[in-house]
Write a protein that holds these residues in place. Structure first.
Motif, mmCIF file in Angstrom:
data_model
loop_
_atom_site.group_PDB
_atom_site.id
_atom_site.type_symbol
_atom_site.label_atom_id
_atom_site.label_comp_id
_atom_site.label_asym_id
_atom_site.label_seq_id
_atom_site.Cartn_x
_atom_site.Cartn_y
_atom_site.Cartn_z
ATOM 1 N N ALA A 74 0.834 -1.208 0.000
ATOM 2 C CA ALA A 74 0.000 0.000 0.000
ATOM 3 C C ALA A 74 0.868 1.257 0.000
ATOM 4 C CB ALA A 74 -0.926 -0.003 1.209
ATOM 5 N N ALA A 75 1.967 1.218 0.750
ATOM 6 C CA ALA A 75 2.876 2.367 0.792
ATOM 7 C C ALA A 75 3.493 2.611 -0.580
ATOM 8 C CB ALA A 75 3.964 2.140 1.833
ATOM 9 N N ASP A 76 3.890 1.547 -1.247
ATOM 10 C CA ASP A 76 4.474 1.671 -2.581
ATOM 11 C C ASP A 76 3.437 2.199 -3.569
ATOM 12 O OD1 ASP A 76 6.288 1.438 -4.715
ATOM 13 O OD2 ASP A 76 5.648 -0.613 -5.131
ATOM 14 N N ALA A 77 2.224 1.647 -3.513
ATOM 15 C CA ALA A 77 1.170 2.063 -4.438
ATOM 16 C C ALA A 77 0.734 3.503 -4.189
ATOM 17 C CB ALA A 77 -0.038 1.135 -4.306
ATOM 18 N N GLY A 78 0.938 4.004 -2.965
ATOM 19 C CA GLY A 78 0.498 5.342 -2.630
ATOM 20 C C GLY A 78 1.408 6.457 -3.119
ATOM 21 N N VAL A 79 2.568 6.105 -3.632
ATOM 22 C CA VAL A 79 3.480 7.122 -4.167
ATOM 23 C C VAL A 79 2.971 7.542 -5.539
ATOM 24 C CG1 VAL A 79 5.832 7.594 -4.942
ATOM 25 C CG2 VAL A 79 5.436 6.231 -2.885
ATOM 26 N N ARG A 80 2.642 8.806 -5.698
ATOM 27 C CA ARG A 80 2.006 9.274 -6.935
ATOM 28 C C ARG A 80 2.953 9.228 -8.133
ATOM 29 N NH1 ARG A 80 -1.752 14.471 -5.137
ATOM 30 N NH2 ARG A 80 -3.129 13.315 -3.708
#
Length: 228
Positions: A74-80
């Protein structure tokens, strides 16, 4: 409530109780009988859900690996800005650190001392691979982008090349030996640092854990050649 729903609810209650016991007595002393008493079951009934302590430990391990894996993904996917590999790497590392702080006993179960007499089955591998898999995906993108590793970079010996053979089947691209070694070092530094903090080995030595962790991760990103 259907039988399947009832079984799922009881299984959930057993695992939640086991996690509380994990914090109180540790994994080696985990007792199905004690857990059954707290859940309100006769001791023989709990064995229909978990035939042995090891089966319960395995369920707890898989659950914990999936929790930290989901947090990291989720942290990786949250980087725009997906091309900002330094930001992605930093977000992933902070997700590991934050989850470990919030779940110290589960972290110890996964990354602490082995439980005497317990050997994790292969069914734990897919869940265990989620965190390193996320890190390796960022590594592969840094290879495709031809980002140069931070200097100096030591040449890899033929013996070390052979030693890396177990990791390569998990890769989508052919990472250079030097890059692969550097990423493995970063992975181990991340977890080693987190363990040192959680287990009190930096107490009174490091006065601001957050500031120090951020510095360590920024240095790792530079060593990996990740540009922001």
């Amino acid at each position: 409530m259907s039988r399947a729903e009832n079984r799922l609810e009881i299984t959930r209650a057993i695992q939640e109780t086991a996690r509380r016991h994990l914090a109180e007595v540790g994994p080696a002393a985990l007792s199905l009988r004690a857990i059954a008493r707290e859940v309100g079951m006769v001791s023989s009934a709990v064995y229909r859900y978990f035939p042995s302590r090891d089966d319960l430990l395995t369920a707890l391990i898989v659950e914990a690996y999936d929790e930290i894996g989901a947090a990291v993904e989720a942290a990786d996917a949250g980087v725009r800005r997906r091309s900002d590999l330094a930001e992605r790497f930093t977000a992933v590392c902070h997700a590991v650190h934050d989850w470990a702080r919030a779940n110290p006993h589960e972290y110890a179960l996964l990354y602490g001392s082995p439980v005497p007499g317990y050997a994790a089955p292969e069914t734990t591998i897919p869940s265990a691979a989620r965190v390193p898999g996320t890190l390796l995906r960022i590594a592969e993108e840094s290879e495709r982008a031809a980002q140069e590793l931070g200097a100096p970079t030591r040449a890899v010996s033929a013996r070390e090349h052979r030693a890396l053979g177990g990791v390569r089947p998990a890769l989508d691209v052919d990472l250079s030996d030097e890059r692969l070694v550097r990423w493995l070092m970063a992975w181990k530094t991340l977890f080693g640092h987190t363990s040192m903090e959680l287990y009190g080995h930096m107490h009174r030595g490091i006065l601001d854990y957050d500031a120090h962790f951020s510095q360590v991760i920024a240095q790792l990103a530079a060593d990996l050649g990740l540009s922001s």
